[in-house]
Design an enzyme around this catalytic site. Structure first.
Site, short mmCIF file in Angstrom:
data_model
loop_
_atom_site.label_atom_id
_atom_site.label_comp_id
_atom_site.label_asym_id
_atom_site.label_seq_id
_atom_site.Cartn_x
_atom_site.Cartn_y
_atom_site.Cartn_z
N SER A 80 -1.64 -0.94 -4.30
CA SER A 80 -2.86 -0.37 -3.51
C SER A 80 -2.52 0.96 -3.14
O SER A 80 -1.30 1.33 -2.68
CB SER A 80 -3.13 -1.26 -2.16
OG SER A 80 -4.01 -0.39 -1.46
N HIS A 98 0.91 -1.09 0.08
CA HIS A 98 0.06 0.09 0.14
C HIS A 98 0.76 1.19 0.13
O HIS A 98 1.79 1.33 0.73
CB HIS A 98 -0.77 -0.18 0.96
CG HIS A 98 -1.76 1.23 1.23
ND1 HIS A 98 -2.88 1.31 0.25
CD2 HIS A 98 -2.00 2.28 1.86
CE1 HIS A 98 -3.66 2.46 0.48
NE2 HIS A 98 -3.03 3.15 1.47
N SER A 99 0.34 2.33 -0.86
CA SER A 99 1.27 3.60 -1.04
C SER A 99 2.88 3.24 -1.43
O SER A 99 3.23 2.72 -2.22
CB SER A 99 0.93 4.22 0.22
OG SER A 99 1.33 5.60 0.09
N MET A 100 3.52 3.74 -0.38
CA MET A 100 5.08 3.33 -0.66
C MET A 100 5.38 1.84 -0.72
O MET A 100 6.21 1.55 -1.34
CB MET A 100 5.86 4.09 0.76
CG MET A 100 7.40 3.88 0.44
SD MET A 100 8.40 4.55 1.62
CE MET A 100 7.87 3.04 2.94
#
Length: 253
Positions: A122, A94-96
Site C-alpha cells: 500500500s 504501507h509506504s516504507m
C-alpha cells in the site's frame, strides 16, 4: 514452526483469539507505529489474527537503538515473525512498510516450505522504481514539512514541539532507511501481490505502482483509490474487504 507467543517487543497482538484461521502481519509507514493498525485488527478479528510490528525508536521502544536500513529491518522482523507462521499468513505494509514486507517475504521464502498468502503493498512505488529523495538529510523543519505534505501524522504531534523532538530521530532514521534502499536487480517473491495506491499520491505514480507486477511470480492486482498518500484512512471499509477477500479466496492458501 515454533511456540506461539503473545505481544512482544517487536510484535503487537491487539485482539488475540484462538478462533483465527488466518494471520495478517502489518508493517507501518516511516515514522509509524504498531497502533496504526489497531482499527484493522479490531475489524478483522477473530477471523484473521492481526500482528502489528512495532519498530524501535518510538513510543515504548523510544530508547531502543534505531534501525536505518531496510535489510536490517527485514532481517530482524523475519526472525521475529517465524514463530507465528503456524497459520496461513499474509503481509500488509504501507509506504516504507510495503518495502519491508516485500523483503521480509523474500527472506522467509528461502525456506521452500513457506508460502505467504499474499502481499498487500500500500502507498509505495515498486522496489525497482527509485526517486532522488533526500528528506533524511533535511533539518527538522524540512522533515516536518514532508510529514505535513503527506498528512500522515497527527496534527497535535506536529504542533507540539516537545513530542516532535522525541519522535523526529525515529522518523529521520526511517527516511534514511527507505531513501537509501535499493532492491536487488530482478528481485521477486512467489507470493501474489495486491497493490493499493492513491491516484493523487505525490510519492507514487500509477506507473510506479503498476511496476510491482514485475516483483512477483504469482498473481498481481492493482487497486486505485481517490486520495493522496494516506488514502487508506478514507477507504477503510473497502480496503478491509479487499484484505479479507484476498486472504480467503480459493487458491490463496
Amino acid at each position: 514452526m515454533g511456540e506461539q507467543r503473545e505481544s512482544s517487543t517487536w510484535v503487537r497482538r491487539f485482539h488475540p483469539s484462538e478462533e483465527s484461521r488466518l494471520r495478517l502481519v502489518c508493517l507501518p509507514h516511516a515514522g509509524g507505529s504498531a497502533p496504526f493498525y489497531f482499527p484493522m485488527s479490531q475489524a478483522l478479528s477473530p477471523a484473521i489474527d492481526v500482528l502489528s510490528v512495532q519498530y524501535p525508536g518510538r513510543q515504548d521502544r523510544r530508547m531502543d537503538p534505531r534501525i536505518e536500513n531496510i535489510p536490517e529491518y527485514a532481517d530482524a522482523i523475519a526472525a521475529e515473525i517465524k514463530p507465528w507462521l503456524d497459520l496461513p499468513t499474509a503481509f500488509f505494509g504501507h509506504s516504507m512498510g510495503a518495502v519491508i514486507a516485500f523483503e521480509v517475504i523474500r527472506r522467509l521464502e528461502q525456506d521452500p516450505a513457506f508460502s505467504a498468502v499474499t502481499l498487500f503493498a500500500s502507498g509505495r512505488r515498486a522496489p525497482s522504481r527509485y526517486r532522488d529523495e533526500n528528506v533524511h538529510t533535511r533539518d527538522d523543519d524540512g522533515i516536518v514539512a514532508e510529514m505535513k505534505l503527506l498528512s500522515g501524522t497527527d496534527a497535535q504531534i506536529l504542533g507540539n514541539e516537545e513530542i516532535l523532538r522525541m519522535v523526529l530521530p525515529a522518523i529521520r532514521g526511517d527516511y534514511t532507511a527507505i531513501e537509501t534502499y535499493r532492491s536487488e536487480p530482478g528481485a521477486t517473491v512467489r507470493a501474489p501481490i495486491t497493490v493499493l495506491t492513491g491516484d493523487a499520491d505525490p510519492r507514487t505514480s500509477l506507473e510506479e505502482a503498476e511496476a510491482w507486477r514485475a516483483h512477483t511470480t504469482g498473481a498481481f492486482d492493482l487497486q486505485v483509490f481517490p486520495g493522496g498518500h494516506f488514502f487508506l484512512a478514507s477507504h477503510q471499509e473497502k480496503i478491509l474487504k479487499i484484505v479479507a477477500d484476498g486472504m480467503s479466496a480459493p487458491g490463496a492458501r
